[in-house]
Design a protein around this motif. Structure first.
Motif, PDB file in Angstrom:
ATOM      1  N   PRO A   1       0.823  -1.217   0.000  1.00 23.61           N
ATOM      2  CA  PRO A   1       0.000   0.000   0.000  1.00 23.61           C
ATOM      3  C   PRO A   1       0.860   1.272   0.000  1.00 23.61           C
ATOM      4  O   PRO A   1       1.790   1.400   0.807  1.00 23.61           O
ATOM      5  CB  PRO A   1      -0.809  -0.112   1.295  1.00 23.61           C
ATOM      6  CG  PRO A   1      -0.849  -1.579   1.580  1.00 23.61           C
ATOM      7  CD  PRO A   1       0.476  -2.119   1.118  1.00 23.61           C
ATOM      8  N   GLY A   2       0.585   2.186  -0.930  1.00 24.61           N
ATOM      9  CA  GLY A   2       1.302   3.453  -0.991  1.00 24.61           C
ATOM     10  C   GLY A   2       2.650   3.386  -1.642  1.00 24.61           C
ATOM     11  O   GLY A   2       3.378   4.389  -1.688  1.00 24.61           O
ATOM     12  N   ALA A   3       3.041   2.233  -2.184  1.00 24.13           N
ATOM     13  CA  ALA A   3       4.364   2.083  -2.777  1.00 24.13           C
ATOM     14  C   ALA A   3       4.258   1.493  -4.185  1.00 24.13           C
ATOM     15  O   ALA A   3       3.390   0.670  -4.473  1.00 24.13           O
ATOM     16  CB  ALA A   3       5.250   1.200  -1.920  1.00 24.13           C
ATOM     17  N   THR A   4       5.173   1.921  -5.071  1.00 16.74           N
ATOM     18  CA  THR A   4       5.283   1.373  -6.411  1.00 16.74           C
ATOM     19  C   THR A   4       6.611   0.647  -6.531  1.00 16.74           C
ATOM     20  O   THR A   4       7.673   1.244  -6.342  1.00 16.74           O
ATOM     21  CB  THR A   4       5.197   2.479  -7.477  1.00 16.74           C
ATOM     22  OG1 THR A   4       3.940   3.151  -7.361  1.00 16.74           O
ATOM     23  CG2 THR A   4       5.319   1.897  -8.872  1.00 16.74           C
ATOM     24  N   LEU A   5       6.564  -0.640  -6.848  1.00 20.96           N
ATOM     25  CA  LEU A   5       7.757  -1.463  -6.993  1.00 20.96           C
ATOM     26  C   LEU A   5       8.029  -1.665  -8.477  1.00 20.96           C
ATOM     27  O   LEU A   5       7.108  -1.936  -9.257  1.00 20.96           O
ATOM     28  CB  LEU A   5       7.571  -2.814  -6.304  1.00 20.96           C
ATOM     29  CG  LEU A   5       7.121  -2.791  -4.837  1.00 20.96           C
ATOM     30  CD1 LEU A   5       6.933  -4.210  -4.324  1.00 20.96           C
ATOM     31  CD2 LEU A   5       8.128  -2.039  -3.986  1.00 20.96           C
ATOM     32  N   SER A   6       9.303  -1.540  -8.847  1.00 20.72           N
ATOM     33  CA  SER A   6       9.639  -1.649 -10.264  1.00 20.72           C
ATOM     34  C   SER A   6      10.971  -2.374 -10.433  1.00 20.72           C
ATOM     35  O   SER A   6      11.919  -2.152  -9.673  1.00 20.72           O
ATOM     36  CB  SER A   6       9.734  -0.260 -10.895  1.00 20.72           C
ATOM     37  OG  SER A   6      10.183  -0.340 -12.231  1.00 20.72           O
ATOM     38  N   LEU A   7      11.026  -3.237 -11.442  1.00 20.23           N
ATOM     39  CA  LEU A   7      12.256  -3.902 -11.845  1.00 20.23           C
ATOM     40  C   LEU A   7      12.390  -3.696 -13.345  1.00 20.23           C
ATOM     41  O   LEU A   7      11.519  -4.097 -14.116  1.00 20.23           O
ATOM     42  CB  LEU A   7      12.199  -5.400 -11.513  1.00 20.23           C
ATOM     43  CG  LEU A   7      13.463  -6.214 -11.819  1.00 20.23           C
ATOM     44  CD1 LEU A   7      14.616  -5.760 -10.935  1.00 20.23           C
ATOM     45  CD2 LEU A   7      13.193  -7.702 -11.621  1.00 20.23           C
ATOM     46  N   ALA A   8      13.485  -3.036 -13.765  1.00 20.25           N
ATOM     47  CA  ALA A   8      13.610  -2.647 -15.170  1.00 20.25           C
ATOM     48  C   ALA A   8      15.017  -2.890 -15.693  1.00 20.25           C
ATOM     49  O   ALA A   8      16.002  -2.719 -14.970  1.00 20.25           O
ATOM     50  CB  ALA A   8      13.242  -1.170 -15.333  1.00 20.25           C
TER      51      ALA A   8
END
Length: 269
Positions: A231-238
């Motif tokens: 909740p409230g966080a954006t996780l990214s792997l790029a």
């Protein structure tokens, strides 16, 4: 000093507004290091570097300027258009400096399903013109958008286009461009899938310069992102190509030059 008028309706669907500005800077300075001083102590020469700076008058940063702008817009049920222009004159305080003109204008027009955008800029030494036309066929129940463009068509002469297709949660794009001033071209394909919990995207770009050996390159980018797990966080792997400070790339899969993988977490408070 500036003044901007509100939008004035001169006819049904037709509005105009204008503005003017005058500005200037006096007594501008720049910071310079105090130069080192060579002194002689007991017959030995010693270089002393003061740990201080000084402010020096800088005529190039003092200027007088004025300008004006105008905008005309029209909108109806089927057609809309907006044209805007800005004109300015600027002169520095340096000796024998003259006012230098600058001008730019934009035009945007939409007649469903087509949109046209034109940009023109005039400077002291050259001029810049770009245009783009787009047709969005979704209004005909065809999930396809077609874009064609010309960038810097007087000097760089880059022309290109792309086709975008969207079907439910999947968006696919094909694009290509050719720069006539340098004979460089590129083609690419990308896709994006939006699931309930995450979004996955990937793209591949190939390019080269005509008749230039060893100029071909191949670049890949891929990512997965979600804002549903925490909740409230954006996780990214790029994964993507390395980019230099001048905007160029230092990654080419054809030469076994690989990019980097970045893992990020963005938290909103």
């Amino acid at each position: 000093v500036s003044a901007i008028s509100p939008a004035i309706t001169v006819a049904e669907g037709l509005t105009v507004k204008a503005g003017a500005v005058a500005s200037g800077v006096k007594n501008a300075t720049k910071v310079e290091d105090v130069p080192a001083v060579e002194v002689t102590v007991e017959g030995k020469k010693i270089v002393v570097t003061p740990a201080s700076t000084k402010k020096v008058y800088d005529a190039s940063k003092n200027f007088d300027a004025f300008g004006a702008s105008a905008e005309v817009a029209y909108a109806s049920d089927l057609f809309s258009a907006k044209a805007a222009a800005d004109f300015g004159m600027k002169k520095t305080a340096e000796k024998d400096a003259e006012f230098k003109p600058g001008f730019d204008a934009t035009l945007s027009a939409t007649y469903a399903p087509a949109t046209l955008d034109v940009y023109y800029q005039y400077g002291e030494k050259d001029q810049f013109i770009s245009l783009q036309a787009k047709a969005d066929l979704s209004s005909f129940n065809v999930p396809v958008a077609i874009t064609a463009y010309g960038k810097d068509i007087t000097v760089g002469k880059t022309y290109g286009g792309k086709v975008e297709a969207t079907l439910d949660a999947i968006k696919a794009t094909l694009e290509g461009s050719y720069k006539f001033s340098t004979d460089e071209y590129s083609v690419g394909a990308s896709a994006e899938y939006k699931a309930e919990l995450f979004t996955v995207a990937a793209g591949l770009t190939y390019g080269a310069t005509v008749d230039k050996d060893d100029s071909a390159y191949l670049r890949l980018n891929a990512s997965v992102e979600t804002d549903k797990l925490v909740p409230g966080a954006t996780l990214s792997l790029a994964y993507g190509p390395n980019r230099n400070t001048d905007g160029s790339y230092s990654t080419n899969l054809l030469k076994e030059e690989y990019g980097t993988v970045d893992a990020t977490c963005t938290i909103k408070f």
